[in-house]
Design a protein around this motif. Structure first.
Motif, PDB file in Angstrom:
ATOM      1  N   ASN A 186      -7.573  11.617   3.369  1.00 27.35           N
ATOM      2  CA  ASN A 186      -8.349  11.219   4.544  1.00 27.35           C
ATOM      3  C   ASN A 186      -8.817   9.775   4.433  1.00 27.35           C
ATOM      4  N   GLN A 187      -9.393   9.451   3.298  1.00 31.82           N
ATOM      5  CA  GLN A 187     -10.012   8.133   3.155  1.00 31.82           C
ATOM      6  C   GLN A 187      -8.966   7.028   3.042  1.00 31.82           C
ATOM      7  N   SER A 188      -7.876   7.284   2.333  1.00 30.03           N
ATOM      8  CA  SER A 188      -6.857   6.236   2.160  1.00 30.03           C
ATOM      9  C   SER A 188      -6.152   5.918   3.475  1.00 30.03           C
ATOM     10  N   THR A 189      -5.848   6.933   4.273  1.00 29.92           N
ATOM     11  CA  THR A 189      -5.209   6.657   5.570  1.00 29.92           C
ATOM     12  C   THR A 189      -6.152   5.880   6.479  1.00 29.92           C
ATOM     13  N   ALA A 190      -7.458   6.176   6.389  1.00 31.16           N
ATOM     14  CA  ALA A 190      -8.430   5.439   7.201  1.00 31.16           C
ATOM     15  C   ALA A 190      -8.523   3.985   6.752  1.00 31.16           C
ATOM     16  N   VAL A 191      -8.633   3.764   5.449  1.00 30.58           N
ATOM     17  CA  VAL A 191      -8.813   2.402   4.924  1.00 30.58           C
ATOM     18  C   VAL A 191      -7.572   1.548   5.132  1.00 30.58           C
ATOM     19  N   PHE A 192      -6.375   2.139   4.958  1.00 31.86           N
ATOM     20  CA  PHE A 192      -5.132   1.375   5.101  1.00 31.86           C
ATOM     21  C   PHE A 192      -4.545   1.472   6.511  1.00 31.86           C
ATOM     22  N   ALA A 193      -5.313   2.100   7.424  1.00 32.94           N
ATOM     23  CA  ALA A 193      -4.921   2.184   8.841  1.00 32.94           C
ATOM     24  C   ALA A 193      -3.498   2.687   8.999  1.00 32.94           C
ATOM     25  N   PRO A 207       6.243   5.370  -1.610  1.00 30.35           N
ATOM     26  CA  PRO A 207       5.560   4.594  -2.647  1.00 30.35           C
ATOM     27  C   PRO A 207       4.854   3.368  -2.070  1.00 30.35           C
ATOM     28  N   GLY A 208       3.742   3.003  -2.678  1.00 28.38           N
ATOM     29  CA  GLY A 208       2.987   1.833  -2.221  1.00 28.38           C
ATOM     30  C   GLY A 208       1.508   1.996  -2.517  1.00 28.38           C
ATOM     31  N   LYS A 209       0.732   0.987  -2.150  1.00 28.57           N
ATOM     32  CA  LYS A 209      -0.701   0.996  -2.468  1.00 28.57           C
ATOM     33  C   LYS A 209      -1.450   2.170  -1.816  1.00 28.57           C
ATOM     34  N   PRO A 210      -1.158   2.529  -0.534  1.00 29.49           N
ATOM     35  CA  PRO A 210      -1.872   3.674   0.046  1.00 29.49           C
ATOM     36  C   PRO A 210      -1.671   4.959  -0.766  1.00 29.49           C
ATOM     37  N   ARG A 211      -0.425   5.249  -1.161  1.00 30.56           N
ATOM     38  CA  ARG A 211      -0.160   6.465  -1.941  1.00 30.56           C
ATOM     39  C   ARG A 211      -0.808   6.372  -3.326  1.00 30.56           C
ATOM     40  N   ASP A 212      -0.735   5.193  -3.946  1.00 31.59           N
ATOM     41  CA  ASP A 212      -1.367   5.003  -5.262  1.00 31.59           C
ATOM     42  C   ASP A 212      -2.875   5.254  -5.180  1.00 31.59           C
ATOM     43  N   THR A 213      -3.480   4.817  -4.081  1.00 29.36           N
ATOM     44  CA  THR A 213      -4.924   4.997  -3.893  1.00 29.36           C
ATOM     45  C   THR A 213      -5.259   6.477  -3.704  1.00 29.36           C
TER      46      THR A 213
END
Length: 306
Positions: free
Chosen positions: A193-200, A209-215
């Motif tokens: 929830n939070q990562s999709t919100a922060v990375f829009a 793979p990428g920063k959103p998934r890593d987060t």
């Protein structure tokens, strides 16, 4: 103990999804949507669509005296729980089973503190891809409901709810350890929830793979450490199972917090990063990823009015 009628408080994504599903199988008279007068007028005026179909709901005013419901479902955001509890008081009798499909690990404590814990079952929902924009809901996957007693006893309430879900074709499971399951779901929500919100982004943005998934993964690892300190045997190995569930969701779909930030609504950040940061401090566990997510989501919310 047989469930024949249902009261739902809250017509967000899950309230509409379950409401429409239940009306289609039980008929409009067996399902009541409970709200205050102003909200009911708005629902009637604007209408509600589910996968393009108009919803025919029976609305009842919160202050209207009536026979208690067999099953009461709280389907509001955490920010609206207090008023939802006030609206629900006329729906509860001695035999009413209470279920909360809210995120996090807090709503059952709040509801139980008001109505008592005897009629409450603990619950998490997962695997659905419901997306609500304005008064329109779309979804492909109904997902499943995990429910049980805090002490994992197969009580009459648990048996009655299982029988009811069989009757109305709602997928469910009764986990061996319910509180573990609650923390496991908090873990995935805290990451996804939070990562999709922060990375829009949407589910697709965290399926590659990428920063959103890593987060997502890093935030979930912090939840594992906090859960262990709280006496819950959560394991890092469980993260892979949740990623598999999320990787199967519609890439264009998005979790509730991302829907909230898109539509400038208050988020449930206090339920996720807020909970983990508070418990991290309690146990002396650093939570840098959740600190980052919390700060970013606060910034996103504070920019709504600009």
């Amino acid at each position: 103990m047989e469930i024949k009628n249902v009261a739902i408080v809250g017509l967000g994504a899950l309230g509409i999804m379950y409401g429409k599903h239940l009306v289609d199988r039980l008929g409009v008279d067996a399902v009541r949507i409970v709200a205050d007068h102003d909200r009911i007028e708005r629902y009637k005026k604007d209408g509600i669509l589910c996968n393009g179909e108009p919803c025919t709901f029976r609305y009842v005013a919160a202050d209207e005296p009536m026979e208690p419901a067999d099953l009461l479902i709280f389907a509001v955001k955490y920010t609206g729980l207090k008023s939802a509890i006030a609206n629900a008081k006329n729906q509860i009798g001695k035999q009413t089973i209470i279920l909360s499909v809210l995120n996090g690990i807090s709503s059952e404590q709040v509801i139980g503190g008001t109505f008592g814990f005897d009629q409450l079952l603990y619950c998490i929902v997962a695997g659905m891809d419901a997306s609500k924009v304005g008064n329109e809901l779309t979804y492909k996957n109904l997902g499943f409901i995990s429910f049980g007693e805090a002490n994992d006893v197969r009580s009459k309430k648990v048996q009655a709810l299982a029988h009811f879900f069989d009757k109305v074709s709602i997928p469910y499971e009764i986990p061996e350890h319910m509180m573990h399951k609650m923390w496991s779901k908090l873990m995935v929500n805290t990451g996804v929830n939070q990562s999709t919100a922060v990375f829009a982004t949407n589910y697709g943005g965290i399926q590659v793979p990428g920063k959103p998934r890593d987060t997502v993964i890093a935030a979930m690892k912090e939840v594992v450490k906090v859960a262990n300190s709280e006496g819950v045997n959560l394991q890092e190995s469980e993260i892979a199972g949740w990623l598999k569930i999320n990787d199967a969701l519609n890439p264009e779909g998005m979790p509730s917090m991302r829907q909230d930030t898109l539509q400038h609504r208050p988020t449930e950040v206090e339920l996720f990063a807020g909970t983990i940061r508070k418990l991290g401090k309690k146990h002396g566990i650093p939570t840098p990823v959740n600190d980052f997510l919390y700060t970013k989501i606060e910034e996103i919310e504070s920019a709504y009015s600009h």
